[in-house]
Motif scaffolding. Structure first.
Motif, PDB file in Angstrom:
ATOM      1  N   GLU A  44       0.696  -1.370  -0.006  1.00  0.00           N
ATOM      2  CA  GLU A  44       0.196  -0.209   0.042  1.00  0.00           C
ATOM      3  C   GLU A  44       1.124   1.300  -0.022  1.00  0.00           C
ATOM      4  O   GLU A  44       1.871   1.497   0.770  1.00  0.00           O
ATOM      5  CB  GLU A  44      -0.791   0.038   1.256  1.00  0.00           C
ATOM      6  CG  GLU A  44      -1.759   1.250   1.521  1.00  0.00           C
ATOM      7  CD  GLU A  44      -2.457   1.520   2.835  1.00  0.00           C
ATOM      8  OE1 GLU A  44      -3.088   2.555   2.817  1.00  0.00           O
ATOM      9  OE2 GLU A  44      -2.044   0.710   3.651  1.00  0.00           O
ATOM     10  N   GLY A  45       0.613   2.021  -0.979  1.00  0.00           N
ATOM     11  CA  GLY A  45       1.291   3.543  -1.064  1.00  0.00           C
ATOM     12  C   GLY A  45       2.888   3.339  -1.038  1.00  0.00           C
ATOM     13  O   GLY A  45       3.550   2.253  -1.148  1.00  0.00           O
ATOM     14  N   TYR A  46       3.618   4.607  -0.346  1.00  0.00           N
ATOM     15  CA  TYR A  46       4.651   4.798  -0.298  1.00  0.00           C
ATOM     16  C   TYR A  46       5.217   5.296   1.100  1.00  0.00           C
ATOM     17  O   TYR A  46       4.787   6.410   1.441  1.00  0.00           O
ATOM     18  CB  TYR A  46       5.406   5.869  -1.187  1.00  0.00           C
ATOM     19  CG  TYR A  46       5.146   5.077  -2.904  1.00  0.00           C
ATOM     20  CD1 TYR A  46       6.347   4.359  -3.483  1.00  0.00           C
ATOM     21  CD2 TYR A  46       4.048   5.249  -3.477  1.00  0.00           C
ATOM     22  CE1 TYR A  46       6.063   4.046  -4.802  1.00  0.00           C
ATOM     23  CE2 TYR A  46       3.791   4.544  -4.787  1.00  0.00           C
ATOM     24  CZ  TYR A  46       4.884   3.733  -5.407  1.00  0.00           C
ATOM     25  OH  TYR A  46       4.653   3.500  -6.612  1.00  0.00           O
ATOM     26  N   LEU A  47       6.130   4.365   1.641  1.00  0.00           N
ATOM     27  CA  LEU A  47       6.499   4.732   2.953  1.00  0.00           C
ATOM     28  C   LEU A  47       7.765   5.467   3.197  1.00  0.00           C
ATOM     29  O   LEU A  47       8.734   4.797   2.585  1.00  0.00           O
ATOM     30  CB  LEU A  47       6.507   3.404   3.824  1.00  0.00           C
ATOM     31  CG  LEU A  47       6.437   3.602   5.575  1.00  0.00           C
ATOM     32  CD1 LEU A  47       5.159   4.218   6.109  1.00  0.00           C
ATOM     33  CD2 LEU A  47       6.781   2.436   6.206  1.00  0.00           C
ATOM     34  N   THR A  48       7.848   6.810   3.674  1.00  0.00           N
ATOM     35  CA  THR A  48       9.037   7.618   3.737  1.00  0.00           C
ATOM     36  C   THR A  48       9.366   7.826   5.101  1.00  0.00           C
ATOM     37  O   THR A  48       8.427   7.967   5.952  1.00  0.00           O
ATOM     38  CB  THR A  48       9.057   8.601   2.799  1.00  0.00           C
ATOM     39  OG1 THR A  48       8.158   9.758   3.172  1.00  0.00           O
ATOM     40  CG2 THR A  48       8.490   8.306   1.484  1.00  0.00           C
ATOM     41  N   PRO A  49      10.558   8.322   5.457  1.00  0.00           N
ATOM     42  CA  PRO A  49      10.696   9.179   6.910  1.00  0.00           C
ATOM     43  C   PRO A  49       9.604  10.406   6.741  1.00  0.00           C
ATOM     44  O   PRO A  49       9.379  10.808   5.576  1.00  0.00           O
ATOM     45  CB  PRO A  49      11.990   9.408   6.905  1.00  0.00           C
ATOM     46  CG  PRO A  49      12.866   8.383   5.961  1.00  0.00           C
ATOM     47  CD  PRO A  49      11.660   8.097   4.750  1.00  0.00           C
ATOM     48  N   GLY A  50       9.393  10.810   7.800  1.00  0.00           N
ATOM     49  CA  GLY A  50       8.639  11.888   8.036  1.00  0.00           C
ATOM     50  C   GLY A  50       9.303  13.189   7.451  1.00  0.00           C
ATOM     51  O   GLY A  50      10.548  13.205   7.569  1.00  0.00           O
ATOM     52  N   PHE A  51       8.515  14.255   7.237  1.00  0.00           N
ATOM     53  CA  PHE A  51       9.139  15.470   6.570  1.00  0.00           C
ATOM     54  C   PHE A  51       9.712  16.448   7.698  1.00  0.00           C
ATOM     55  O   PHE A  51       8.892  16.557   8.923  1.00  0.00           O
ATOM     56  CB  PHE A  51       8.088  16.254   5.873  1.00  0.00           C
ATOM     57  CG  PHE A  51       7.628  15.349   4.278  1.00  0.00           C
ATOM     58  CD1 PHE A  51       8.626  15.001   3.700  1.00  0.00           C
ATOM     59  CD2 PHE A  51       6.203  15.158   4.213  1.00  0.00           C
ATOM     60  CE1 PHE A  51       8.199  14.388   2.609  1.00  0.00           C
ATOM     61  CE2 PHE A  51       6.106  14.465   3.321  1.00  0.00           C
ATOM     62  CZ  PHE A  51       6.887  13.877   2.402  1.00  0.00           C
ATOM     63  N   ILE A  52      10.534  17.296   7.639  1.00  0.00           N
ATOM     64  CA  ILE A  52      11.016  18.364   8.539  1.00  0.00           C
ATOM     65  C   ILE A  52      11.020  19.512   7.885  1.00  0.00           C
ATOM     66  O   ILE A  52      11.570  19.640   6.819  1.00  0.00           O
ATOM     67  CB  ILE A  52      12.497  17.924   8.991  1.00  0.00           C
ATOM     68  CG1 ILE A  52      12.605  16.483   9.525  1.00  0.00           C
ATOM     69  CG2 ILE A  52      12.971  18.681   9.861  1.00  0.00           C
ATOM     70  CD1 ILE A  52      11.835  16.245  10.735  1.00  0.00           C
ATOM     71  N   ASP A  53      10.306  20.483   8.635  1.00  0.00           N
ATOM     72  CA  ASP A  53      10.574  22.073   7.870  1.00  0.00           C
ATOM     73  C   ASP A  53      11.852  22.598   8.844  1.00  0.00           C
ATOM     74  O   ASP A  53      12.020  22.654  10.053  1.00  0.00           O
ATOM     75  CB  ASP A  53       9.354  22.700   8.676  1.00  0.00           C
ATOM     76  CG  ASP A  53       9.362  24.387   8.019  1.00  0.00           C
ATOM     77  OD1 ASP A  53      10.468  24.752   7.657  1.00  0.00           O
ATOM     78  OD2 ASP A  53       8.132  24.789   7.940  1.00  0.00           O
ATOM     79  N   ALA A  54      12.931  22.916   7.977  1.00  0.00           N
ATOM     80  CA  ALA A  54      14.053  23.097   8.475  1.00  0.00           C
ATOM     81  C   ALA A  54      14.530  24.329   9.143  1.00  0.00           C
ATOM     82  O   ALA A  54      15.321  24.704   9.720  1.00  0.00           O
ATOM     83  CB  ALA A  54      15.216  22.835   7.247  1.00  0.00           C
TER      84      ALA A  54
END
Length: 548
Positions: A44-54
């Motif tokens: 199911e879908g695509y699993l990535t690390p979570g996003f960071i606002d730098a």
């Protein structure tokens, strides 16, 4: 502790630069196993690390940290590098402590910095001072991860002892130092970075960014509600892997409701950037640079991850932090926390007569030119429009009166003129006015200006819009330091959208009139700006005359 669970998905392995179908098992908040699926098994879908606002000022969302988190997780953001500089200018160290306390009620991974420049300059009235000793004490707090943007780049280049002491305090504790040097190039940029800067988010041309990269500085590409530098800088994501991050800097609630860092990844990939390079900038480089406790989708890491619909649209289907499901289907699952209120505001009514500027025989009017999508301004001189011995707004030429009023004590208003806001009626005002957050307003006449300013005063902070010709007077109260509301992202976003719509109905062509207005008092970014003490030349770093 989150329950154990497993998920069969297409895992995006940033380290190896590959995507493979696997079962990811989570136990006790961490990735327990990642096991490839057998042929024919459905992922199911695509699993990535979570996003960071730098790099972000949470206060500019007009939301307290817990509410910012509730909105951000719906877009797959699991953490942010957050500079509490705005509330620091109002409340000092107590403001930073307010942010830390509020943020402690959410699993969202905030990394707060120690504000380095409070007040930002000596040419404006702020609500507090953060000293070298204060910075040292903040940096000793394990929840403070870095020294926030060193905006006083002239001071750094000139060897100012206080600037250098704050930088040294961070270096001695092994914590990064954020830079802030808009337009700085060549040898000056190299010298500034050599003093200890590790990042810069102020670049607005690719040539400027390349100079800073060559000196060893990482670049955070900014796309906020007012400053929009993504299109100019996005090629760097591909050419400088590991040296580029993505940030919003300042994000209003209506736009945060629509998207966050995932939107920038989408745009980068649509422009032809390799998907792994884009995701590294969004998920990996800030974690490595700031040593954030954010998982990278590896066995043993915290389960900080996002399930995406595709690697072209990057819509978040589900978001987890430490294995806890915090958002699903665009809906936040984080509980609401009723925020406490803290403020520093001395309300004083401003009469229309106080906003009159005597002509005094001046032949040249020095005018600020606001630029949509930029924090920098331009300037020009022109013949002033006069009436009854006073210089007035000239809506026909889009030259409007700009006013800044001290919010910390009763003082005469500072007056200047500006082009770019385009109002043909009414006035707008705000207590969000970087960096000291006095009350700033722009409008076509003194009556509407005073009404808009007094609406902000009456609410002890907020945004307002007023037009006597339309019989309208609206306000969005910001009771937390005059910067943040106590409502949800949806509530605050709806109220803000009402004011934004009025400003545009009254003629403003700006994408974000209130955000742009808030930066017209930011003295550390040239060319001309207005503080509560007068018109300021950001290139010469001194006050200048409105009329000459």
């Amino acid at each position: 502790m989150p329950a154990e669970f497993s998920l069969k998905s297409n895992v995006v392995d940033l380290a190896a630069g590959r995507v493979f179908a696997a079962e990811v098992r989570v136990a006790q908040g961490k990735i327990a196993a990642i096991e490839p699926l057998a042929a024919g098994e459905t992922a199911e879908g695509y699993l990535t690390p979570g996003f960071i606002d730098a790099h972000v000022h949470v206060e500019s969302s007009m939301l307290v940290p817990t509410e910012f988190a509730r909105a951000a997780v719906t877009h797959g953001t699991v953490g942010s590098v957050s500079d509490p500089h705005e509330i620091g200018n109002v409340l000092g160290v107590a403001g930073v402590e307010y942010m830390l306390e509020n943020a402690s009620h959410t699993p969202f991974k905030f990394c707060f910095g120690a504000p380095s420049c409070v007040p930002a300059t000596t040419f404006e009235t702020a609500g507090a001072t953060i000293t070298v000793a204060d910075v040292e004490a903040l940096l000793d707090n394990p929840r403070i991860g870095y020294l926030s943007e060193m905006m006083n780049f002239p001071g750094v280049l000139g060897g100012d002892p206080e600037c250098l002491a704050k930088i040294r305090a961070a270096q001695e504790r092994g914590k990064p130092v954020d830079g802030h040097a808009p337009g700085l190039r060549g040898e000056q940029a190299a010298a500034y970075i050599a003093a200890g800067m590790t990042t810069d988010h102020e670049c607005f041309t690719i040539e400027e960014a390349q100079d800073k990269l060559a000196a060893g500085c990482k670049i955070a590409i900014r796309e906020g509600s007012a400053a929009r530098n993504f299109d100019a800088l996005q090629p760097l994501i591909a050419t400088h892997p590991g040296m580029v991050m993505l940030c919003s800097d300042d994000k209003h609630p209506d736009e945060l409701a629509l998207g966050h860092i995932n939107s920038l990844v989408r745009r980068a990939v649509a422009a032809g950037t390799d998907v792994f390079a884009a995701l590294r900038a969004a998920c990996q480089t800030p974690v490595e640079h700031y040593r954030l406790p954010v998982g990278q989708l590896r066995v043993g890491d915290p389960a900080d991850m996002v399930l995406l619909d595709s690697l072209t649209e990057f819509n978040a289907l589900r978001t987890w932090i430490d294995g806890e499901l915090v958002a699903e289907g665009g809906r936040t699952l984080l509980p609401r926390v009723e925020p406490q209120v803290a403020n520093h505001f001395v309300a004083s009514e401003v009469a229309a007569e106080e906003l009159l500027l005597p002509a005094m025989g001046g032949e040249n009017l020095q005018v600020i030119r606001a630029i949509d999508g930029q924090l920098i301004t331009e300037s020009f001189s022109t013949e002033p429009r006069e009436h009854a011995g006073f210089v007035t707004s000239d809506p026909g030429r889009d030259i409007l009166k700009l006013v800044v009023v001290n919010r910390y004590s009763k003082a005469p208003p500072a007056i200047a003129f500006i082009r770019g806001f385009g109002l043909t009626e009414g006035a707008i005002a705000s207590s969000v006015a970087h960096d000291s957050h006095n009350v700033i307003a722009v409008g076509v006449d003194e009556v509407d200006l005073s009404t808009a300013i007094n609406l902000v005063m009456d609410n002890q902070g907020g945004l307002s819009a007023a037009s006597h010709s339309s019989g309208l007077a609206e306000a969005l109260p910001l009771p937390v330091a005059g910067l943040m509301a106590t409502g949800t992202c949806q509530e605050v976003g709806d109220a803000y959208a009402t004011l934004d719509k009025l400003a545009k109905q009254w003629g403003s062509p700006l994408r974000a009139p209130y955000m742009t207005l808030s930066f017209m008092a930011l003295l550390v970014i040239p060319a001309l700006k207005l503080s509560d003490r007068g018109l300021f030349d950001g290139y010469r770093f001194t006050f200048t005359q409105v009329l000459s």
